[in-house]
Design an enzyme around this catalytic site. Structure first.
Site, mmCIF file in Angstrom:
data_model
loop_
_atom_site.group_PDB
_atom_site.id
_atom_site.type_symbol
_atom_site.label_atom_id
_atom_site.label_comp_id
_atom_site.label_asym_id
_atom_site.label_seq_id
_atom_site.Cartn_x
_atom_site.Cartn_y
_atom_site.Cartn_z
ATOM 1 N N GLN A 4 0.841 -1.200 0.000
ATOM 2 C CA GLN A 4 0.000 0.000 0.000
ATOM 3 C C GLN A 4 0.879 1.254 0.000
ATOM 4 N N TRP A 5 1.903 1.203 0.801
ATOM 5 C CA TRP A 5 2.787 2.359 1.016
ATOM 6 C C TRP A 5 3.478 2.786 -0.282
ATOM 7 N N ARG A 62 -3.299 8.095 4.987
ATOM 8 C CA ARG A 62 -2.995 6.868 5.717
ATOM 9 C C ARG A 62 -3.204 6.968 7.226
ATOM 10 N N TYR A 84 15.290 -3.532 0.838
ATOM 11 C CA TYR A 84 16.120 -4.706 1.075
ATOM 12 C C TYR A 84 15.872 -5.706 -0.048
ATOM 13 N N SER A 85 16.925 -6.208 -0.666
ATOM 14 C CA SER A 85 16.771 -7.063 -1.832
ATOM 15 C C SER A 85 16.639 -8.532 -1.465
ATOM 16 N N HIS A 141 0.580 14.612 2.514
ATOM 17 C CA HIS A 141 -0.399 13.951 1.643
ATOM 18 C C HIS A 141 -0.526 12.469 2.026
ATOM 19 N N ARG A 178 2.632 2.745 -3.153
ATOM 20 C CA ARG A 178 1.792 3.427 -4.150
ATOM 21 C C ARG A 178 1.994 4.942 -4.136
ATOM 22 N N HIS A 179 2.585 5.445 -3.103
ATOM 23 C CA HIS A 179 2.895 6.878 -3.037
ATOM 24 C C HIS A 179 4.193 7.099 -3.808
ATOM 25 N N ARG A 180 4.050 7.653 -4.989
ATOM 26 C CA ARG A 180 5.156 7.678 -5.947
ATOM 27 C C ARG A 180 6.126 8.834 -5.764
HETATM 28 C C1 LIG Z 1 18.088 -5.384 -12.077
HETATM 29 C C2 LIG Z 1 17.451 -4.513 -11.049
HETATM 30 C C3 LIG Z 1 17.748 -4.683 -9.684
HETATM 31 C C4 LIG Z 1 17.141 -3.885 -8.699
HETATM 32 N N1 LIG Z 1 17.432 -4.079 -7.366
HETATM 33 C C5 LIG Z 1 16.834 -3.291 -6.419
HETATM 34 C C6 LIG Z 1 17.103 -3.439 -5.003
HETATM 35 O O1 LIG Z 1 17.861 -4.298 -4.583
HETATM 36 N N2 LIG Z 1 16.466 -2.620 -4.111
HETATM 37 C C7 LIG Z 1 15.624 -1.662 -4.551
HETATM 38 O O2 LIG Z 1 15.079 -0.914 -3.724
HETATM 39 N N3 LIG Z 1 15.335 -1.494 -5.863
HETATM 40 C C8 LIG Z 1 15.910 -2.285 -6.803
HETATM 41 N N4 LIG Z 1 15.594 -2.100 -8.134
HETATM 42 C C9 LIG Z 1 14.586 -1.078 -8.495
HETATM 43 C C10 LIG Z 1 15.243 0.232 -8.924
HETATM 44 O O3 LIG Z 1 15.966 0.781 -7.820
HETATM 45 C C11 LIG Z 1 14.178 1.235 -9.386
HETATM 46 O O4 LIG Z 1 13.294 1.494 -8.325
HETATM 47 C C12 LIG Z 1 13.356 0.765 -10.548
HETATM 48 O O5 LIG Z 1 14.186 0.201 -11.526
HETATM 49 C C13 LIG Z 1 12.592 1.927 -11.163
HETATM 50 O O6 LIG Z 1 13.505 2.767 -11.845
HETATM 51 P P1 LIG Z 1 13.329 4.350 -11.888
HETATM 52 O O7 LIG Z 1 13.322 4.918 -10.521
HETATM 53 O O8 LIG Z 1 14.363 4.868 -12.835
HETATM 54 O O9 LIG Z 1 11.889 4.496 -12.609
HETATM 55 P P2 LIG Z 1 10.739 5.549 -12.373
HETATM 56 O O10 LIG Z 1 10.270 5.508 -10.978
HETATM 57 O O11 LIG Z 1 9.740 5.307 -13.461
HETATM 58 O O12 LIG Z 1 11.446 6.918 -12.575
HETATM 59 C C14 LIG Z 1 11.997 7.356 -13.826
HETATM 60 C C15 LIG Z 1 12.743 8.658 -13.539
HETATM 61 O O13 LIG Z 1 11.814 9.633 -13.098
HETATM 62 C C16 LIG Z 1 12.328 10.400 -12.027
HETATM 63 N N5 LIG Z 1 11.473 10.175 -10.835
HETATM 64 C C17 LIG Z 1 10.297 9.525 -10.789
HETATM 65 N N6 LIG Z 1 9.763 9.571 -9.565
HETATM 66 C C18 LIG Z 1 10.596 10.297 -8.809
HETATM 67 C C19 LIG Z 1 10.574 10.730 -7.454
HETATM 68 N N7 LIG Z 1 9.579 10.436 -6.622
HETATM 69 N N8 LIG Z 1 11.604 11.455 -7.008
HETATM 70 C C20 LIG Z 1 12.612 11.781 -7.816
HETATM 71 N N9 LIG Z 1 12.690 11.407 -9.127
HETATM 72 C C21 LIG Z 1 11.683 10.686 -9.614
HETATM 73 C C22 LIG Z 1 13.756 9.940 -11.861
HETATM 74 O O14 LIG Z 1 14.581 10.741 -12.653
HETATM 75 C C23 LIG Z 1 13.716 8.540 -12.401
HETATM 76 O O15 LIG Z 1 14.962 8.091 -12.850
HETATM 77 C C24 LIG Z 1 16.211 -2.897 -9.105
HETATM 78 C C25 LIG Z 1 15.923 -2.712 -10.472
HETATM 79 C C26 LIG Z 1 16.534 -3.512 -11.440
HETATM 80 C C27 LIG Z 1 16.180 -3.281 -12.883
HETATM 81 C C1 LIG Z 2 -8.357 4.168 1.679
HETATM 82 C C2 LIG Z 2 -7.621 3.887 0.408
HETATM 83 C C3 LIG Z 2 -8.085 2.920 -0.484
HETATM 84 C C4 LIG Z 2 -7.402 2.628 -1.672
HETATM 85 N N1 LIG Z 2 -7.865 1.658 -2.536
HETATM 86 C C5 LIG Z 2 -7.185 1.403 -3.693
HETATM 87 C C6 LIG Z 2 -7.636 0.387 -4.639
HETATM 88 O O1 LIG Z 2 -8.623 -0.289 -4.437
HETATM 89 N N2 LIG Z 2 -6.899 0.196 -5.771
HETATM 90 C C7 LIG Z 2 -5.787 0.935 -6.038
HETATM 91 O O2 LIG Z 2 -5.168 0.733 -7.084
HETATM 92 N N3 LIG Z 2 -5.330 1.858 -5.170
HETATM 93 C C8 LIG Z 2 -5.997 2.109 -4.016
HETATM 94 N N4 LIG Z 2 -5.518 3.064 -3.153
HETATM 95 C C9 LIG Z 2 -4.253 3.755 -3.494
HETATM 96 C C10 LIG Z 2 -4.509 5.103 -4.160
HETATM 97 O O3 LIG Z 2 -5.176 4.925 -5.399
HETATM 98 C C11 LIG Z 2 -3.192 5.851 -4.397
HETATM 99 O O4 LIG Z 2 -2.381 5.092 -5.262
HETATM 100 C C12 LIG Z 2 -2.394 6.120 -3.152
HETATM 101 O O5 LIG Z 2 -3.240 6.609 -2.152
HETATM 102 C C13 LIG Z 2 -1.291 7.150 -3.423
HETATM 103 O O6 LIG Z 2 -1.899 8.416 -3.609
HETATM 104 P P1 LIG Z 2 -1.323 9.475 -4.657
HETATM 105 O O7 LIG Z 2 -1.314 8.930 -6.024
HETATM 106 O O8 LIG Z 2 -2.091 10.735 -4.433
HETATM 107 O O9 LIG Z 2 0.168 9.719 -4.087
HETATM 108 P P2 LIG Z 2 1.520 9.990 -4.856
HETATM 109 O O10 LIG Z 2 1.821 8.878 -5.789
HETATM 110 O O11 LIG Z 2 2.534 10.316 -3.815
HETATM 111 O O12 LIG Z 2 1.210 11.246 -5.722
HETATM 112 C C14 LIG Z 2 0.913 12.535 -5.186
HETATM 113 C C15 LIG Z 2 0.500 13.407 -6.361
HETATM 114 O O13 LIG Z 2 1.606 13.540 -7.261
HETATM 115 C C16 LIG Z 2 1.189 13.464 -8.609
HETATM 116 N N5 LIG Z 2 1.830 12.281 -9.228
HETATM 117 C C17 LIG Z 2 2.798 11.505 -8.680
HETATM 118 N N6 LIG Z 2 3.191 10.561 -9.544
HETATM 119 C C18 LIG Z 2 2.498 10.759 -10.667
HETATM 120 C C19 LIG Z 2 2.489 10.114 -11.948
HETATM 121 N N7 LIG Z 2 3.286 9.084 -12.252
HETATM 122 N N8 LIG Z 2 1.639 10.565 -12.869
HETATM 123 C C20 LIG Z 2 0.822 11.596 -12.618
HETATM 124 N N9 LIG Z 2 0.796 12.257 -11.426
HETATM 125 C C21 LIG Z 2 1.625 11.837 -10.479
HETATM 126 C C22 LIG Z 2 -0.325 13.398 -8.553
HETATM 127 O O14 LIG Z 2 -0.835 14.691 -8.614
HETATM 128 C C23 LIG Z 2 -0.584 12.796 -7.195
HETATM 129 O O15 LIG Z 2 -1.844 13.115 -6.699
HETATM 130 C C24 LIG Z 2 -6.212 3.344 -1.966
HETATM 131 C C25 LIG Z 2 -5.742 4.339 -1.090
HETATM 132 C C26 LIG Z 2 -6.424 4.612 0.092
HETATM 133 C C27 LIG Z 2 -5.897 5.673 1.027
#
Ligand SMILES: Cc1cc2nc3c(=O)[nH]c(=O)nc-3n(C[C@H](O)[C@H](O)[C@H](O)COP(=O)(O)OP(=O)(O)OC[C@H]3O[C@@H](n4cnc5c(N)ncnc54)[C@H](O)[C@@H]3O)c2cc1C
Ligand SMILES: Cc1cc2nc3c(=O)[nH]c(=O)nc-3n(C[C@H](O)[C@H](O)[C@H](O)COP(=O)(O)OP(=O)(O)OC[C@H]3O[C@@H](n4cnc5c(N)ncnc54)[C@H](O)[C@@H]3O)c2cc1C
Ligand SMILES: Cc1cc2nc3c(=O)[nH]c(=O)nc-3n(C[C@H](O)[C@H](O)[C@H](O)COP(=O)(O)OP(=O)(O)OC[C@H]3O[C@@H](n4cnc5c(N)ncnc54)[C@H](O)[C@@H]3O)c2cc1C
Ligand SMILES: Cc1cc2nc3c(=O)[nH]c(=O)nc-3n(C[C@H](O)[C@H](O)[C@H](O)COP(=O)(O)OP(=O)(O)OC[C@H]3O[C@@H](n4cnc5c(N)ncnc54)[C@H](O)[C@@H]3O)c2cc1C
Lengths: 302, 302, 302, 302
Positions: free
Chosen positions: A109-110, A223, A121-122, A218, A112-114
């Site tokens: 669930q956690w 949460r 930990y791998s 947020h 999902r906050h992007r």
């Molecule tokens: C072979 C392999 C091994 C891996 N092993 C591990 C592991 O041991 N532990 C682990 O935790 N993960 C592991 N990962 C996952 C990896 O660390 C990345 O989380 C994953 O590949 C997503 O890549 P990304 O962050 O570039 O993609 P995305 O999340 O799609 O991001 C694309 C780009 O957007 C920007 N971006 C998007 N969101 C944010 C944000 N919130 N803040 C700042 N910049 C943002 C950044 O520039 C990022 O490079 C592994 C991945 C691979 C492919």
């Molecule tokens: C009570 C509850 C029930 C839920 N039930 C479900 C369920 O049934 N199914 C399900 O799939 N999820 C479910 N969720 C998860 C929910 O849909 C969200 O994924 C989660 O709460 C993260 O919220 P967020 O996207 O606002 O946060 P973040 O990902 O932290 O994003 C914060 C803001 O940043 C922007 N943002 C970040 N990344 C992007 C991106 N890649 N593209 C566009 N904008 C971006 C948006 O404006 C977003 O609002 C539930 C959550 C809660 C709290």
């Protein structure tokens, strides 16, 4: 007990060490640094690092050359104004880094906050510990009859006991088999990345998680809310307490304008005004659907 | 001179103040804190805060309980491995906050990097200063004949002089009129949000800008590059020096694997292998287009 | 008139062409495709592409195999529920692509919304057109006396005339000089990337801008709001009308729960309940600051 | 067989329905719409919607009024140029929406890509199906001896059989218990949000997943790579084939400049140039570490 004595020693060593810095320091947060705040049966939240404080929010909002603080009162007013009017970018100027240990179903669930930075930990590389979340009896609850997504009353007596029995037995057996697959005397051993798929979602994982204050709020709004599942809510509540010590003005504004606030639709505002003017508004005359009317009644405490 | 004596005093006051912290401290960065590093004629970059250091990258990659450092050599090896294999999330565990003063046309390029937190000086609320970027004569360059997006040789003599004359005169006149519209004796004064539209793009603005190290490297790769416009490149170069003092291992890895590195296409790799095997590969036999072939020749130094 | 006859012909050609698709089609949006909706004196908004419709929001929320539509009424209820409870991710399942022509000072506000995809016309590569925003006389407004960030009444008579005169003259002169610097008979010509810095912020630029529906609503909430500057608000209002035709249920929910809604703090809710219970609450007994009390009075229409 | 006959009928119904649109249409993608492409034993990838095509990338890069296409050849050249020089924003102008069914341990890797929009099937609300990923015997592999994160040879004979036996038995038992906890004759039934924690990570989940083409390529580069776990790689490979049919030029450029390309560090380029000049470079004289040297040798095919 979530931590080994070796880990506790490492934490103590880190806490014992201080160094001078020119950066802003939050005394409230310094006192928490590195300490494990226990959550659930084996989980924790540890503050690893932070950037900024209440004044840093104002400094950025004012694009200042110096500290940006005018007066403490003035700063609090500005922070409340920013929160009230959704001026969120100054809150992005504070940053928090946590080390969290949590069950996989909570992690799902956690994550999902992007808008956060994560390193988990791998389990392809390492072997997971034998630690599973087993709810306390009072949290073994039935499916809610009113809320499709939630839970209702705690299960009683035999049914609760049976559930706990199952959870414990399946966790233990799955972990035994995980270990057995990974390697036994005289065998090659299954790849870890495959073996882990036998582990149920109540096993614990851990990660470093870093986020700015706006997106942390947020997260906490969603949460720490009553609609969130209990097991993630307790993490959010623990984090709320940490944030309150770190940025007290911002946290208070968050409490008032987000956590404890309500959002009224255009139609609800209209009904409200009519009620305050003395009219006896009913669902029919309100223009609200039955469900919206019920939620509205809740808000206004009727 | 970009700063007033009052501003310099505020900065000195901040630098003079230190407090103990339990957080990791980067000595290289502490020495830079708050100081204005001049860029262009009136601009600057000031470090306001930072989180983490080289060890923090490793700590997160290892999801450690303690500092996560094994040995200095081991840490450097890990950082280089992470950079080489695009494991970018551990680099997101460091964060930098800057105060930047920059011309609007540079700000318009800079703001395109969306993975940062920004608070800009409000020209709806405040009055902008009379400060315009006027290029040094050696930077008054002609449109490039070979690169459609770039610039070529410096203009000479009279033409250069004429350009500088125009830029200065138009800046001055537009600012005079900006002031005049905003308010004069006995008049109401045009709203600032409207008056500012009379100001040309070489006027300076300023902002607080905060970003994680991975996205900062991404910014630096694109903006310290030869294809970037000179006026943003000098900001990037100043920032490179700051980062090198903050996280020396990470910066060195970035230099080797990004700034100074090359990306070869599948076809280029094929050509290369054939060349190393002694074959005299030509554009025709390489499968590369003329343009690709030229870029390939550049890479291999032919 | 923002478009040349050649451009209009290109648009007509695109509109005349249809092809069968298996994707969901929004009839309301099809009627808008490619057409330039004029905004300000030379600007426009054109829909270039869209993905999804109201049903697509429900389909994703239900993770359906088919269209996911149950009944029209059911869908509308679900959409309103999702909006009311900040379940925002299903709204991210719709996407809109626009071509926008807008003054640079509006573009500078717009680009602050980071959750979009953007490609802007390159003034390093190309020469900008001689098109400047000159406000209509009724929009030449004074600085607001009550709101530090806004504007008040329109300027009158001579003062308004003088402002318009200045804006026109400075635009024209700056553009003349831009052209002159870029190239004249027998001269090399200043690089475009440099020459453009002589252009004031009311010059028009253009871009392709693509965003999902959730973040578009977030943009519209902030920019169709009374606190937004008039010149960006008119773009937001034009976009509101397009969105209303595209996803009518979602737009209505947005209007009710965001645009026309209010957010009441914990203390305001408390005051409200007491008032509804017949108590004569005053600022003093409310626990609200003077400013908060004033905003509260506005909400409840007193 | 992942789909029920009812689900297949829903898909057929959607495929049978076409409507005219003015938007750009990709014939390659139309042929895939809604169809389930099987992956692993019960998983699939279904294209639900798409926006744009190769020409749309060029149209945005050129900020065009019309279709933006010059000539097919010209477009391909531009797309390759954009890819080669990391001009990624025009690729963000295409968008893809998928419906994916995948094991939870794969979903946990996938969700780490934050630049996408996601709606997952709710196991708080609904009951999960009894479907578990059980690897084909040839994929039951040992921990790799050379790569700490990967897998090596397939397990043989008895050991493989034992592993499969465990996976099947534990999946079945955990699911039986999940059902039993959720509800039995005469009992209240444990809340679904709790019961699911008994389910191992090889259970299937499903989601709608939407992403732009640039970030999709980023995903594919990391997940179609040899370092990615086999079980996510097969999803990536299936998606590669879909993308190749959707935007053939962009996909080819991606293949050449990302998938099949190599990144050489500054030191490697130096070694290369010296080798091409006839020098017999060794690890010692290269300045590369042993590990880097080995990777370099791999690249140049030695
Ligand atoms: C072979 C392999 C091994 C891996 N092993 C591990 C592991 O041991 N532990 C682990 O935790 N993960 C592991 N990962 C996952 C990896 O660390 C990345 O989380 C994953 O590949 C997503 O890549 P990304 O962050 O570039 O993609 P995305 O999340 O799609 O991001 C694309 C780009 O957007 C920007 N971006 C998007 N969101 C944010 C944000 N919130 N803040 C700042 N910049 C943002 C950044 O520039 C990022 O490079 C592994 C991945 C691979 C492919
Ligand atoms: C009570 C509850 C029930 C839920 N039930 C479900 C369920 O049934 N199914 C399900 O799939 N999820 C479910 N969720 C998860 C929910 O849909 C969200 O994924 C989660 O709460 C993260 O919220 P967020 O996207 O606002 O946060 P973040 O990902 O932290 O994003 C914060 C803001 O940043 C922007 N943002 C970040 N990344 C992007 C991106 N890649 N593209 C566009 N904008 C971006 C948006 O404006 C977003 O609002 C539930 C959550 C809660 C709290
Ligand atoms: C009336 C008004 C006055 C304003 N005055 C000023 C001013 O004086 N100075 C000034 O600088 N700005 C000002 N702004 C701009 C404002 O601060 C925001 O930059 C702008 O409104 C965009 O909002 P956003 O950040 O929520 O949108 P988006 O950038 O679209 O972000 C939406 C959400 O996505 C998430 N997100 C997206 N990108 C990131 C990221 N890189 N890191 C973390 N989270 C991210 C956040 O949760 C964010 O809330 C003003 C805006 C308005 C409407
Ligand atoms: C030499 C040069 C010439 C240029 N010419 C032009 C031009 O003519 N026209 C023009 O418009 N721009 C031009 N640009 C700007 C360029 O297109 C990018 O906008 C800029 O370089 C920022 O890069 P970015 O998007 O990778 O960075 P960031 O915005 O910091 O993003 C980093 C990564 O995060 C992810 N990400 C962040 N936000 C989002 C989001 N909202 N949606 C999806 N993914 C996201 C993506 O994976 C992205 O690659 C030019 C840049 C350079 C260096």
């Amino acid at each position: 007990m979530p931590l080994s004595s070796e880990q506790l020693a490492e934490i103590d060593a880190q806490r014992a060490h201080t160094a001078p810095t020119r950066r802003v320091v939050s005394p409230g947060m310094e006192s928490h640094l590195y300490r494990a705040h226990p959550v659930l049966d084996h989980g924790f939240v540890r503050v690893i690092d932070y950037m900024g404080d209440d004044a840093a929010i104002c400094q950025a909002a004012r694009v200042s050359y110096g500290t940006g603080t005018k007066s403490v009162q003035n700063d609090e007013g500005l922070i409340r104004y920013l929160m009230r009017h959704w001026h969120s970018t100054p809150f992005e100027m504070c940053e928090l880094k946590l080390h969290v240990k949590l069950p996989v179903f909570v992690a799902r669930q956690w994550i999902r906050h992007r808008t956060a930075n994560v390193n988990e930990y791998s389990a392809r590389y390492s072997i997971l510990d034998r630690e599973f979340y087993i709810p306390a009896p009072e949290h073994v609850a039935a499916q809610s009859a009113v809320n499709n997504q939630g839970r209702g009353e705690a299960l009683q007596g035999e049914e609760a006991a049976r559930v706990l029995e199952i959870l414990k037995a399946d966790s233990a057996r799955c972990y035994d088999n995980y270990e057995a697959m990974i390697g036994q005397e005289g065998q090659q051993g299954l790849a870890r990345e495959l073996a882990r798929m036998n582990l149920p979602a109540n096993i614990y994982t851990q990660w470093y998680w870093k986020v700015d204050l706006h997106n942390l709020f947020h997260f906490l709004r969603l949460r720490a809310d009553a609609h969130a599942q209990y097991e993630i809510r307790v993490y959010a509540e623990t984090m709320c307490r940490l944030v309150a010590d770190w940025v007290p003005f911002a946290y208070k504004a968050f409490e008032d304008y987000r956590l404890g606030a309500v959002n009224l639709s255009a139609q609800m505002v209209d009904s409200l005004r009519r009620m305050l003017a003395g009219e006896a508004v009913t669902q029919e005359t309100s223009g609200l659907s039955a469900r919206e009317w019920r939620e509205f009644q809740d808000v206004i405490g009727r």
